[in-house]
Design a protein around this motif. Structure first.
Motif, PDB file in Angstrom:
ATOM      1  N   GLU A 281       0.818  -1.085  -0.117  1.00  8.63           N
ATOM      2  CA  GLU A 281       0.026  -0.152   0.034  1.00  8.63           C
ATOM      3  C   GLU A 281       0.600   0.997  -0.037  1.00  8.63           C
ATOM      4  N   PHE A 282       1.818   0.769   0.499  1.00 18.81           N
ATOM      5  CA  PHE A 282       2.856   2.413   0.538  1.00 18.81           C
ATOM      6  C   PHE A 282       3.706   2.512  -0.646  1.00 18.81           C
ATOM      7  N   VAL A 283       3.813   1.889  -1.510  1.00 19.63           N
ATOM      8  CA  VAL A 283       4.749   1.169  -2.866  1.00 19.63           C
ATOM      9  C   VAL A 283       5.211   2.510  -3.714  1.00 19.63           C
ATOM     10  N   GLY A 303       8.265  16.474   3.313  1.00 19.90           N
ATOM     11  CA  GLY A 303       7.341  16.573   1.941  1.00 19.90           C
ATOM     12  C   GLY A 303       6.884  14.930   1.591  1.00 19.90           C
ATOM     13  N   CYS A 304       7.377  13.777   2.941  1.00 21.19           N
ATOM     14  CA  CYS A 304       7.024  12.468   3.166  1.00 21.19           C
ATOM     15  C   CYS A 304       5.446  12.440   3.063  1.00 21.19           C
ATOM     16  N   VAL A 305       4.811  11.648   1.521  1.00 26.69           N
ATOM     17  CA  VAL A 305       3.846  11.604   1.809  1.00 26.69           C
ATOM     18  C   VAL A 305       3.440   9.913   1.995  1.00 26.69           C
ATOM     19  N   LEU A 306       3.561   9.478   3.255  1.00 30.58           N
ATOM     20  CA  LEU A 306       2.467   8.271   3.719  1.00 30.58           C
ATOM     21  C   LEU A 306       1.968   8.435   4.869  1.00 30.58           C
ATOM     22  N   ASP A 307       2.523   9.527   5.173  1.00 32.12           N
ATOM     23  CA  ASP A 307       1.580   9.732   6.610  1.00 32.12           C
ATOM     24  C   ASP A 307       0.005  10.013   5.785  1.00 32.12           C
ATOM     25  N   ASP A 308      -0.502  10.779   4.935  1.00 31.83           N
ATOM     26  CA  ASP A 308      -1.225  11.345   3.952  1.00 31.83           C
ATOM     27  C   ASP A 308      -1.755   9.821   3.289  1.00 31.83           C
ATOM     28  N   VAL A 309      -0.472   8.672   2.879  1.00 31.50           N
ATOM     29  CA  VAL A 309      -1.891   7.408   2.986  1.00 31.50           C
ATOM     30  C   VAL A 309      -2.136   6.904   4.047  1.00 31.50           C
ATOM     31  N   LYS A 311      -4.022   8.663   6.058  1.00 27.46           N
ATOM     32  CA  LYS A 311      -4.850   9.904   5.987  1.00 27.46           C
ATOM     33  C   LYS A 311      -6.194   9.285   5.866  1.00 27.46           C
ATOM     34  N   ARG A 312      -5.643   8.661   4.717  1.00 28.86           N
ATOM     35  CA  ARG A 312      -6.828   8.252   3.444  1.00 28.86           C
ATOM     36  C   ARG A 312      -7.237   7.547   3.773  1.00 28.86           C
ATOM     37  N   GLY A 313      -7.105   6.840   4.781  1.00 34.76           N
ATOM     38  CA  GLY A 313      -8.026   5.328   5.286  1.00 34.76           C
ATOM     39  C   GLY A 313      -7.184   4.266   4.148  1.00 34.76           C
ATOM     40  N   GLU A 314      -6.520   4.358   3.836  1.00 39.63           N
ATOM     41  CA  GLU A 314      -5.411   3.887   2.849  1.00 39.63           C
ATOM     42  C   GLU A 314      -4.699   2.591   3.184  1.00 39.63           C
ATOM     43  N   ALA A 315      -4.574   2.540   4.664  1.00 37.83           N
ATOM     44  CA  ALA A 315      -3.047   2.011   5.529  1.00 37.83           C
ATOM     45  C   ALA A 315      -3.619   2.353   6.619  1.00 37.83           C
ATOM     46  N   THR A 316      -3.076   1.177   7.580  1.00 35.84           N
ATOM     47  CA  THR A 316      -3.492   1.738   9.288  1.00 35.84           C
ATOM     48  C   THR A 316      -2.494   2.267   9.829  1.00 35.84           C
ATOM     49  N   PRO A 317      -2.412   3.334  10.736  1.00 37.02           N
ATOM     50  CA  PRO A 317      -1.597   3.444  11.884  1.00 37.02           C
ATOM     51  C   PRO A 317       0.023   2.458  11.925  1.00 37.02           C
ATOM     52  N   GLY A 318      -0.560   0.824  12.565  1.00 38.03           N
ATOM     53  CA  GLY A 318      -0.193   0.238  12.665  1.00 38.03           C
ATOM     54  C   GLY A 318       0.882  -0.371  11.466  1.00 38.03           C
ATOM     55  N   ARG A 319       0.639  -0.123  10.400  1.00 41.74           N
ATOM     56  CA  ARG A 319       1.583  -0.477   8.655  1.00 41.74           C
ATOM     57  C   ARG A 319       2.179   0.414   8.865  1.00 41.74           C
ATOM     58  N   LEU A 320       2.043   1.390   9.353  1.00 41.99           N
ATOM     59  CA  LEU A 320       3.494   3.060   9.113  1.00 41.99           C
ATOM     60  C   LEU A 320       4.131   2.714   9.964  1.00 41.99           C
TER      61      LEU A 320
END
Length: 340
Positions: A281-283, A303-309, A311-320
């Motif tokens: 989901e982060f690739v 400028g890292c966009v992974l947090d936005d992923v 926030k958009r509900g496309e990944a869980t906080p635990g995965r990040l």
């Protein structure tokens, strides 16, 4: 007729010139070795490799590396072609003439500053990360680094927790819940039936610190192995008991590769993108990050966009969190995850 010693009547056509080295074009053709037999490398000792013909543990032979291979590395798990005396009789020696492409590789370096990669095992389907729950206590830094190596090398990582009769695994399992890792829990007073079923009919590599019970597990899985077992020192670190990697045949089919106990797992050869690739989901979003972004979420990664992923509900906080912990372990900046 010219008299002996009278050279005045000779010209260059009468003198036979011995061709020098390099005057004859060297052929690029190499032997095809159509009669070669396929085998799997299961052991190594002082420049000689033990090979199982067609992966059959009852058909072993000893082989050397053919001159034409040069310094091509040959490691445990390699699929090779061998020629010569392949009978396996005492005092016979075959030659390894080809090494097949590898489906997976477990690599490590001595530390994070060492540029020299060591291929530990080739073609293993699974990496068993053996960690004791007590005596010695679990070290998440080592687990994280093994996970990174497995993801980058194409192996299925599996967490194997030993000594569950001494401590509860709940806290440790909670740290890896978001990774969907296969987990096997074993006890000193019980047979590892679940582990035996999991690794049947495949090649699995086993890594772990000294003293975590790795050799004890191997002896239970392969009773004929008789791998040496040791004790844990007073400072909580095990003594090295296995000194070389070896592939051992499982009674029900398949192989287990026991590797020497190690205290560090260098990742100098792995790039952050290799770790991100294990988190589907982060690739794609990671490609949108600024050049040089470490994806760690610190001020340097502006400028890292992974947090936005997330926030958009496309990944869980635990995965990040799990991804960033592995990235931090690779970068050597996670003080909460010791390497030893």
């Amino acid at each position: 007729m010219t008299r002996r010693g009278d050279w005045s009547q000779l010209d260059e056509s009468d003198v036979r010139v011995r061709p020098g080295k390099g005057t004859r074009p060297r052929s690029k053709r190499r032997p095809e070795h159509a009669d070669a037999v396929a085998a799997m490398v299961v052991g190594k000792d002082r420049g000689r490799w033990t090979c199982a013909v067609d992966g059959d543990a009852d058909r072993l032979l000893i082989a050397m590396r053919a001159r034409e291979l040069g310094r091509t590395p040959v490691v445990i798990g390699d699929h090779v072609d061998v020629v010569g005396d392949t009978s396996g009789e005492v005092d016979t020696l075959a030659r390894i003439v080809r090494v097949s492409d590898r489906s997976s590789v477990l690599r490590r370096t001595a530390d994070d500053t060492d540029a020299f990669e060591r291929v530990v095992v080739a073609n293993a389907a699974r990496l068993l990360i053996v960690c004791s729950l007590s005596d010695p206590p679990p070290r998440t830094g080592f687990i994280d680094r093994c996970l990174v190596a497995a993801f980058a090398g194409g192996l299925q990582p599996t967490l194997c927790l030993t000594k569950a009769d001494l401590a509860d695994p709940a806290d440790l399992l909670a740290k890896y819940a978001e990774l969907d890792l296969p987990v096997v829990i074993t006890r000193h007073d019980a047979e590892p039936a679940e582990l035996r079923a999991l690794i049947a009919n495949e090649v699995s590599a086993m890594v772990g610190h000294s003293g975590v019970g790795k050799s004890t597990l191997v002896n239970r899985l392969v009773p004929s192995a008789l791998r040496a077992t040791g004790v844990v020192s007073a400072i909580g670190k095990g003594r090295h008991t296995s000194t070389s990697a070896v592939a051992l045949p499982l009674p029900g089919g398949g192989w287990i590769v026991d590797t020497p106990g190690i205290r560090s797992f260098g990742l100098a050869h792995i790039e952050p993108k290799d770790i991100v690739a294990a988190f589907e989901e982060f690739v794609a979003p990671a490609e949108e990050c600024p050049p040089g972004c470490g994806h760690l979420g610190n001020p340097a990664d502006r400028g890292c966009v992974l947090d936005d992923v997330v926030k958009r509900g496309e990944a869980t906080p635990g995965r990040l969190t799990s991804l960033r912990r592995l990235l931090a372990s690779k970068a050597g900046v996670d003080e909460t995850a010791p390497q030893d």
